[in-house]
Design a protein around this motif. Structure first.
Motif, short mmCIF file in Angstrom:
data_model
loop_
_atom_site.label_atom_id
_atom_site.label_comp_id
_atom_site.label_asym_id
_atom_site.label_seq_id
_atom_site.Cartn_x
_atom_site.Cartn_y
_atom_site.Cartn_z
N GLU A 191 0.83 -1.21 0.00
CA GLU A 191 0.00 0.00 0.00
C GLU A 191 0.86 1.26 0.00
O GLU A 191 0.57 2.22 -0.73
CB GLU A 191 -0.93 -0.01 1.21
CG GLU A 191 -1.94 1.14 1.21
CD GLU A 191 -2.91 1.06 2.36
OE1 GLU A 191 -3.70 2.01 2.53
OE2 GLU A 191 -2.89 0.06 3.10
N ALA A 194 2.44 1.70 -3.43
CA ALA A 194 1.42 2.15 -4.39
C ALA A 194 1.15 3.64 -4.23
O ALA A 194 0.98 4.36 -5.22
CB ALA A 194 0.14 1.34 -4.20
N GLU A 195 1.12 4.11 -2.99
CA GLU A 195 0.93 5.54 -2.74
C GLU A 195 2.08 6.35 -3.33
O GLU A 195 1.88 7.39 -3.97
CB GLU A 195 0.82 5.81 -1.24
CG GLU A 195 -0.45 5.30 -0.60
CD GLU A 195 -0.40 5.33 0.91
OE1 GLU A 195 -1.46 5.06 1.53
OE2 GLU A 195 0.68 5.61 1.48
N ASP A 197 4.09 5.43 -5.75
CA ASP A 197 3.96 5.34 -7.22
C ASP A 197 2.97 6.37 -7.74
O ASP A 197 3.20 7.02 -8.76
CB ASP A 197 3.49 3.94 -7.62
CG ASP A 197 4.61 2.91 -7.63
OD1 ASP A 197 5.77 3.31 -7.77
OD2 ASP A 197 4.30 1.72 -7.52
N ALA A 198 1.84 6.50 -7.03
CA ALA A 198 0.79 7.43 -7.47
C ALA A 198 1.28 8.87 -7.42
O ALA A 198 1.00 9.67 -8.33
CB ALA A 198 -0.45 7.26 -6.61
N ALA A 201 3.81 9.32 -10.30
CA ALA A 201 3.09 9.32 -11.58
C ALA A 201 2.33 10.63 -11.76
O ALA A 201 2.29 11.19 -12.87
CB ALA A 201 2.13 8.14 -11.64
N GLY A 202 1.73 11.13 -10.67
CA GLY A 202 0.99 12.38 -10.75
C GLY A 202 1.86 13.57 -11.11
O GLY A 202 1.38 14.56 -11.67
N GLN A 205 6.38 11.46 -13.53
CA GLN A 205 7.55 10.57 -13.44
C GLN A 205 8.89 11.32 -13.53
O GLN A 205 9.78 10.92 -14.29
CB GLN A 205 7.50 9.50 -14.54
CG GLN A 205 6.30 8.58 -14.49
CD GLN A 205 6.36 7.59 -13.33
OE1 GLN A 205 7.37 7.46 -12.65
NE2 GLN A 205 5.27 6.88 -13.11
#
Length: 392
Positions: A191, A194-195, A197-198, A201-202, A205
């Protein structure tokens, strides 16, 4: 005078403006601009006579950016300035000490890391607790102490569950990510990763954040001995532009690891050079150590282990007594080593040598440190080579 507010504002306003510039640079991945603005804000806070309360100090932000581009020395210097100047008060001092611990971990100053873990106590925040837990995990992993690593990991899990990811926790989260893979507990950090990564990505990158995160994926795949995951992680790494030239060599390091896991050593030199350039000397020694373990030729194993020890020798590691660690085994250590190679348990070795199992464990830990081994497999390979050389 740099101590005077600029533009007719207050010290707090000037610092806030500069931190706004830092935030914009962090979002775009411009490491140089982030470090420059953080440095200016740090200067103002150090020379100003007014205490400015901030959610995060420019020193801490600048240190995280420096670590992200492989400049542990700059991170350490910035944090030392913050501690010397009392920037942010006692609460911020805890954060500064913990981040300084990560700079020391990167530089191989494990004695300093231990002092930070011993001294950086206080009320702190959940984020500080996560930093401390990750630092303890990182130290145990580099010392190759499985018992200590397991204990540190168990203590870290509540902090992992309680803390939401953000970019300024990158040093801690990447360390925990790799350790989770090493202990086969990847689900514990899924988790949080993933946070992260988000967030990256937002932002589109940016390499400042995407490359360290991709390298953590490479290390996690290596720790799990998962070639398929490693190849996927390498694709992520190559897609992330380095925010500083010193990180470009990580591509070569990743390629070398793929070769080692496939039983080839042809890319080893470039991989080691890439890791050294990025300031990852411990990781370079581990790469060579794994190549030694997987080598078919005993002479190649011996040569590679010697090279791994040389790399370890460039790190200023000291033992608990404060004395530099040597590389030659004592007579007692050779007795313990021979028994370990023969497959005896600590209890059996203790009975044979008339010492306690705990004393045997201490001998083994010191032997592992002298050999520069980061796993039991590396230690056993090194012991066999060392004992064979002693008989020649």
């Amino acid at each position: 005078d740099r101590g005077e507010p600029t533009g007719g504002g207050t010290l707090g306003a000037d610092v806030a403006r500069l931190l706004g510039d830092v935030a914009a640079a962090l979002a775009s991945g411009d490491a140089a601009a982030a470090r420059r603005s953080a440095g200016e804000a740090a200067d103002l806070l150090e020379v100003g006579s007014t205490t400015v309360v901030l959610p995060e100090t420019p020193h801490a932000i600048g240190a995280v950016v420096a670590l992200a581009v492989g400049d542990a020395g700059a991170a350490d210097l910035l944090l030392a300035r913050a501690l010397d100047g009392g920037v942010g008060g006692p609460a911020a001092a805890i954060r500064h000490r913990l981040l300084a611990g990560f700079a020391a971990l990167r530089a191989g100053r494990y004695d300093r890391v231990q002092r930070v873990l011993d001294d950086a106590h206080g009320p702190g925040t959940t984020r500080d607790a996560l930093l401390r837990a990750a630092l303890a995990v990182g130290l145990a992993r580099r010392l190759g102490d499985v018992g200590r690593l397991t204990t540190a990991w168990e203590r870290a899990q509540p902090m992992i569950a309680a803390t939401r990811s953000d970019l300024l926790l990158l040093p801690a989260l990447t360390e925990l990510f790799v350790t989770a893979a090493r202990l086969r507990h990847a689900d514990a950090v899924d988790e949080r990763v993933a946070e992260l990564d988000a967030v990256v990505a937002g932002l589109g990158q940016p390499g400042l954040w995407a490359r360290p995160l991709a390298w953590a994926r490479v290390e996690a795949a290596i720790a799990a001995d998962d070639l398929d995951a490693l190849e996927a992680a390498v694709a992520h790494l190559r897609a992330a532009e380095p925010a500083h030239p010193r990180l470009a060599g990580l591509d070569d390091a990743a390629a070398a690891w793929i070769g080692v896991l496939r039983g080839r050593h042809d890319a080893l030199d470039d991989g080691v050079a890439g890791l050294e350039q990025a300031g990852l000397v411990w990781e370079a020694s581990r790469l060579v150590g794994q190549a030694a373990i997987r080598a078919d030729d005993p002479n190649a194993t011996r040569t590679l282990l010697g090279r791994a020890r040389e790399l370890q020798g460039t790190l200023p590691v000291v033992d608990e007594s404060g004395e530099p660690t040597g590389t030659v085994l004592s007579a007692r250590e050779r007795e313990v080593a021979a028994a370990v190679v023969d497959g005896l348990t600590y209890k059996e070795i203790g009975a044979m040598l008339y010492i306690s199992p705990k004393t045997v464990e201490h001998h083994v830990a010191r032997i592992r440190q002298k050999l520069g081994a980061t796993s039991r497999a590396e230690m056993l390979a090194g012991l066999r080579a060392a004992l064979a050389a002693a008989q020649d």
